[in-house]
Design a protein around this motif. Structure first.
Motif, PDB file in Angstrom:
ATOM      1  N   LEU A 130       0.819  -1.212   0.000  1.00 42.48           N
ATOM      2  CA  LEU A 130       0.000   0.000   0.000  1.00 42.48           C
ATOM      3  C   LEU A 130       0.852   1.261   0.000  1.00 42.48           C
ATOM      4  O   LEU A 130       0.654   2.138  -0.853  1.00 42.48           O
ATOM      5  N   PRO A 131       1.833   1.408   0.917  1.00 43.34           N
ATOM      6  CA  PRO A 131       2.678   2.608   0.828  1.00 43.34           C
ATOM      7  C   PRO A 131       3.451   2.682  -0.479  1.00 43.34           C
ATOM      8  O   PRO A 131       3.686   3.774  -1.006  1.00 43.34           O
ATOM      9  N   TRP A 132       3.852   1.507  -1.032  1.00 46.33           N
ATOM     10  CA  TRP A 132       4.564   1.550  -2.300  1.00 46.33           C
ATOM     11  C   TRP A 132       3.656   2.060  -3.409  1.00 46.33           C
ATOM     12  O   TRP A 132       4.073   2.870  -4.252  1.00 46.33           O
ATOM     13  N   LEU A 133       2.412   1.615  -3.435  1.00 47.49           N
ATOM     14  CA  LEU A 133       1.483   2.066  -4.467  1.00 47.49           C
ATOM     15  C   LEU A 133       1.206   3.559  -4.335  1.00 47.49           C
ATOM     16  O   LEU A 133       1.069   4.264  -5.341  1.00 47.49           O
ATOM     17  N   LEU A 134       1.129   4.065  -3.112  1.00 49.92           N
ATOM     18  CA  LEU A 134       0.966   5.500  -2.904  1.00 49.92           C
ATOM     19  C   LEU A 134       2.179   6.260  -3.427  1.00 49.92           C
ATOM     20  O   LEU A 134       2.055   7.317  -4.046  1.00 49.92           O
ATOM     21  N   MET A 135       3.372   5.689  -3.197  1.00 49.19           N
ATOM     22  CA  MET A 135       4.587   6.304  -3.719  1.00 49.19           C
ATOM     23  C   MET A 135       4.574   6.309  -5.244  1.00 49.19           C
ATOM     24  O   MET A 135       4.969   7.296  -5.886  1.00 49.19           O
ATOM     25  N   ALA A 136       4.122   5.200  -5.855  1.00 49.40           N
ATOM     26  CA  ALA A 136       4.042   5.124  -7.309  1.00 49.40           C
ATOM     27  C   ALA A 136       3.107   6.198  -7.851  1.00 49.40           C
ATOM     28  O   ALA A 136       3.386   6.830  -8.886  1.00 49.40           O
ATOM     29  N   LEU A 137       1.985   6.424  -7.155  1.00 55.28           N
ATOM     30  CA  LEU A 137       1.056   7.474  -7.571  1.00 55.28           C
ATOM     31  C   LEU A 137       1.721   8.841  -7.527  1.00 55.28           C
ATOM     32  O   LEU A 137       1.573   9.653  -8.458  1.00 55.28           O
ATOM     33  N   LEU A 138       2.479   9.106  -6.466  1.00 55.20           N
ATOM     34  CA  LEU A 138       3.174  10.392  -6.354  1.00 55.20           C
ATOM     35  C   LEU A 138       4.212  10.565  -7.457  1.00 55.20           C
ATOM     36  O   LEU A 138       4.379  11.659  -8.011  1.00 55.20           O
ATOM     37  N   ARG A 190       7.317   8.639 -19.757  1.00 55.83           N
ATOM     38  CA  ARG A 190       7.858   7.503 -20.501  1.00 55.83           C
ATOM     39  C   ARG A 190       9.148   6.993 -19.872  1.00 55.83           C
ATOM     40  O   ARG A 190       9.442   5.803 -19.929  1.00 55.83           O
ATOM     41  N   LEU A 191       9.926   7.884 -19.271  1.00 55.91           N
ATOM     42  CA  LEU A 191      11.147   7.448 -18.608  1.00 55.91           C
ATOM     43  C   LEU A 191      10.852   6.617 -17.362  1.00 55.91           C
ATOM     44  O   LEU A 191      11.560   5.651 -17.051  1.00 55.91           O
ATOM     45  N   CYS A 192       9.811   6.986 -16.646  1.00 52.15           N
ATOM     46  CA  CYS A 192       9.476   6.282 -15.396  1.00 52.15           C
ATOM     47  C   CYS A 192       8.677   5.002 -15.640  1.00 52.15           C
ATOM     48  O   CYS A 192       8.775   4.047 -14.867  1.00 52.15           O
ATOM     49  N   ALA A 193       7.874   4.990 -16.696  1.00 52.39           N
ATOM     50  CA  ALA A 193       6.912   3.909 -16.906  1.00 52.39           C
ATOM     51  C   ALA A 193       7.520   2.507 -16.921  1.00 52.39           C
ATOM     52  O   ALA A 193       6.973   1.601 -16.280  1.00 52.39           O
ATOM     53  N   PRO A 194       8.639   2.264 -17.607  1.00 53.50           N
ATOM     54  CA  PRO A 194       9.137   0.885 -17.675  1.00 53.50           C
ATOM     55  C   PRO A 194       9.500   0.279 -16.327  1.00 53.50           C
ATOM     56  O   PRO A 194       9.290  -0.914 -16.108  1.00 53.50           O
ATOM     57  N   VAL A 195      10.062   1.084 -15.422  1.00 50.40           N
ATOM     58  CA  VAL A 195      10.543   0.526 -14.160  1.00 50.40           C
ATOM     59  C   VAL A 195       9.611   0.799 -12.990  1.00 50.40           C
ATOM     60  O   VAL A 195       9.868   0.342 -11.877  1.00 50.40           O
ATOM     61  N   LEU A 196       8.526   1.508 -13.219  1.00 44.77           N
ATOM     62  CA  LEU A 196       7.629   1.844 -12.108  1.00 44.77           C
ATOM     63  C   LEU A 196       7.035   0.613 -11.427  1.00 44.77           C
ATOM     64  O   LEU A 196       6.923   0.576 -10.208  1.00 44.77           O
TER      65      LEU A 196
END
Length: 267
Positions: free
Chosen positions: A88-96, A118-124
């Motif tokens: 859950l905290p990781w998913l919140l971080m991903a949203l930010l 596009r730079l963030c998308a592959p490793v998010l």
């Protein structure tokens, strides 16, 4: 075991601890989770000393249970096979991160400039995949890992939970910034599958850190330094990403046994 219920002989062998194939145990325990009739048959199986042991335990526990208030029913217990507390905290971080990337695209991206989405998308999704099956961040790891559904089945289920949240967010981000859908999602799928494939060898967390480090060194830093769009995210590279996805997916399937035999030090 037929299509509806397990045979009495199979349930008896299971209760008595006789040697059964792993796939038979997995199928039986999965069936018992949803079949009240077979659970009733399981409870009726007697083994030497079972009844006396149960009576002895019940005699000791009954006075204590009478004085203990019943625990509230945990309606979301099934979620433990889909998520861990750290997700859950990781998913919140991903949203930010996605919100920040969209904001930077809106403020600084010009014609032909850098797309931070596009730079963030592959490793998010990668760290979320690592968090889905890592000993150090899941308090119920030993309990879940001991179940017949552990291993690749559980890893894929939790990976699906991560992607089900991250990919819709990325779709919204690419719509807001005008990035190509294929080049937002396909590299992410390839990195996710690559994390699983490499994770079966060196551990999921190490695989995630390794792939993120390689992506940052090979793509992110040169892209930012030269202020140009990342070449590996062009449409001409779609066949390459599709190939990487297919190859790593095959590796994951071929090495599926590694997800049930990994030692604690590799997670």
């Amino acid at each position: 075991m037929n299509a509806e219920h397990a045979s009495a002989a199979l349930i008896t062998r299971y209760v008595r601890g006789e040697d059964l194939a792993d796939d038979v145990v997995w199928a039986l325990e999965s069936h018992l989770e949803t079949c009240a009739a077979c659970r009733g048959a399981l409870a009726e199986v007697d083994t030497p000393g079972t009844l006396s042991a149960l009576e002895s335990v019940w005699t000791r526990l009954e006075p204590e249970l009478a004085q203990t208030a019943p625990a509230p029913r945990r309606r979301a217990a099934w979620l433990r096979t889909w998520v861990t507390p750290v997700m859950l905290p990781w998913l919140l971080m991903a949203l930010l991160v996605i919100v920040a990337a969209v904001a930077m695209d809106r403020m600084w991206r010009g014609d032909g400039g850098i797309s931070f989405v596009r730079l963030c998308a592959p490793v998010l999704p990668v760290l979320g995949v690592a968090a889905a099956w890592t000993r150090g961040v899941d308090p119920a790891y030993e309990l879940i890992a001991a179940t017949p559904k552990a291993g690749l089945y559980l890893v894929l289920r939790r990976t699906t939970a991560v992607l089900a949240v991250v990919f819709p967010l990325l779709l919204i981000a690419q719509w807001l910034t005008g990035s190509a859908i294929a080049m937002t999602l396909l590299p992410g799928l390839a990195f996710t599958s690559g994390t699983l494939a490499l994770g079966g060898i060196i551990g999921m967390a190490r695989a995630a850190y390794t792939l993120i480090g390689l992506w940052a060194a090979i793509v992110v830093l040169p892209t930012v330094a030269f202020q140009r769009e990342a070449s590996l995210l062009g449409e001409q590279w779609v066949p390459l990403w599709a190939t990487v996805l297919a190859v790593t997916a095959v590796i994951v399937v071929l090495r599926r046994g590694a997800f049930t035999r990994l030692s604690a030090r590799r997670w």
